[in-house]
Design a protein around this motif. Structure first.
Motif, mmCIF file in Angstrom:
data_model
loop_
_atom_site.group_PDB
_atom_site.id
_atom_site.type_symbol
_atom_site.label_atom_id
_atom_site.label_comp_id
_atom_site.label_asym_id
_atom_site.label_seq_id
_atom_site.Cartn_x
_atom_site.Cartn_y
_atom_site.Cartn_z
ATOM 1 N N ARG A 47 0.639 -1.896 8.129
ATOM 2 C CA ARG A 47 -0.283 -2.991 8.420
ATOM 3 C C ARG A 47 0.002 -4.207 7.540
ATOM 4 O O ARG A 47 -0.063 -5.357 8.006
ATOM 5 N N PHE A 92 -6.305 -4.130 2.071
ATOM 6 C CA PHE A 92 -6.012 -2.717 2.294
ATOM 7 C C PHE A 92 -6.478 -1.838 1.131
ATOM 8 O O PHE A 92 -5.747 -0.979 0.659
ATOM 9 N N LYS A 127 0.560 4.055 6.863
ATOM 10 C CA LYS A 127 -0.073 3.244 7.898
ATOM 11 C C LYS A 127 -0.577 1.923 7.333
ATOM 12 O O LYS A 127 -0.428 0.869 7.961
ATOM 13 N N GLN A 128 -1.157 1.970 6.148
ATOM 14 C CA GLN A 128 -1.610 0.735 5.513
ATOM 15 C C GLN A 128 -0.425 -0.155 5.134
ATOM 16 O O GLN A 128 -0.499 -1.385 5.238
ATOM 17 N N ASP A 164 -0.123 4.265 1.275
ATOM 18 C CA ASP A 164 -0.282 4.954 2.554
ATOM 19 C C ASP A 164 0.631 4.329 3.614
ATOM 20 O O ASP A 164 0.648 3.103 3.775
ATOM 21 N N PRO A 166 0.829 -1.206 0.000
ATOM 22 C CA PRO A 166 0.000 0.000 0.000
ATOM 23 C C PRO A 166 0.867 1.262 0.000
ATOM 24 O O PRO A 166 1.953 1.281 0.581
#
Length: 210
Positions: free
Chosen positions: A98, A158, A94-95, A92, A90
């Motif tokens: 994750r 995601f 934060k993604q 992003d 991803p």
């Protein structure tokens, strides 16, 4: 035409889920690469020429020109940084974190599943006996986490596809393809990931007889 500068070392049976993860990432990125197999049963990964490339003496190992790297998630992260035109994580932060969390968890936890549902189930169609209590507990942990990650039944973890989807689908398929009980929405999720052309390219490799 010059041969690709990328070379991927994988197991001779094409059953390593970690080698698969890197193979899929390379295919998704459209990168030309050569695949070289090692017979782990005869300890080819311990041969002198390979140990000079692979610090951990494991597959997958990627060679990119004069650079060699082992450990699958390290390789896929490197590929995203070195060849960013098509990403497999991803965008992003934060993604992306994750996705890396999912990868790290699947590689370090759930050992009873990995022991009792080897990827011979996934790629050779072997059938295994019922799960032990420890493996049943691990399976429930996997299912609960997957349901939390996939709440609302999205196509991907995601928002858009990432390499973590492949890793999760493989772990789920250890159970699904053995006939173990897995919720229908997770079966459908794993089946969606399995139909991806890059995944099918690995699934359909010609495997030697066991």
């Amino acid at each position: 035409m010059n041969s690709p500068s990328l070379r991927l070392y994988v197991d001779a049976q094409f059953t390593s889920p970690y080698a698969m993860s890197v193979f899929v990432a390379l295919r998704e990125k459209g990168l030309a690469f050569d695949t070289q197999t090692l017979d782990l049963d005869s300890a080819q990964q311990q041969a002198a020429d390979f140990t000079q490339l692979s610090l951990t003496q494991r597959v997958p190992t990627l060679v990119d020109g004069d650079f060699a790297l082992s450990e699958s998630s390290a390789i896929t992260e490197y590929l995203d940084e070195a060849y960013p035109a098509t990403v497999v994580y991803p965008v992003d932060p934060k993604q992306r974190a994750r996705a890396r969390q999912v990868q790290a968890w699947l590689r370090s936890d759930l050992l009873p599943i990995r022991q009792e549902r080897s990827t011979l189930v996934v790629f050779y169609g072997q059938k295994m006996p019922p799960l032990s209590p420890a493996a049943q507990a691990a399976a429930q942990k996997l299912i609960s986490a997957a349901q939390a990650l996939l709440a609302g039944n999205p196509d991907f973890l995601f928002g858009t596809w990432s390499i973590a989807d492949v890793d999760l689908a493989v772990m789920l398929n250890r159970l699904i393809l053995n006939g173990d009980s897995v919720p229908a929405e997770l079966v459908a999720y794993a089946q969606r990931q399995w139909q991806r052309p890059s995944v099918q390219a690995w699934v359909n490799l010609q495997r030697p007889a066991l």
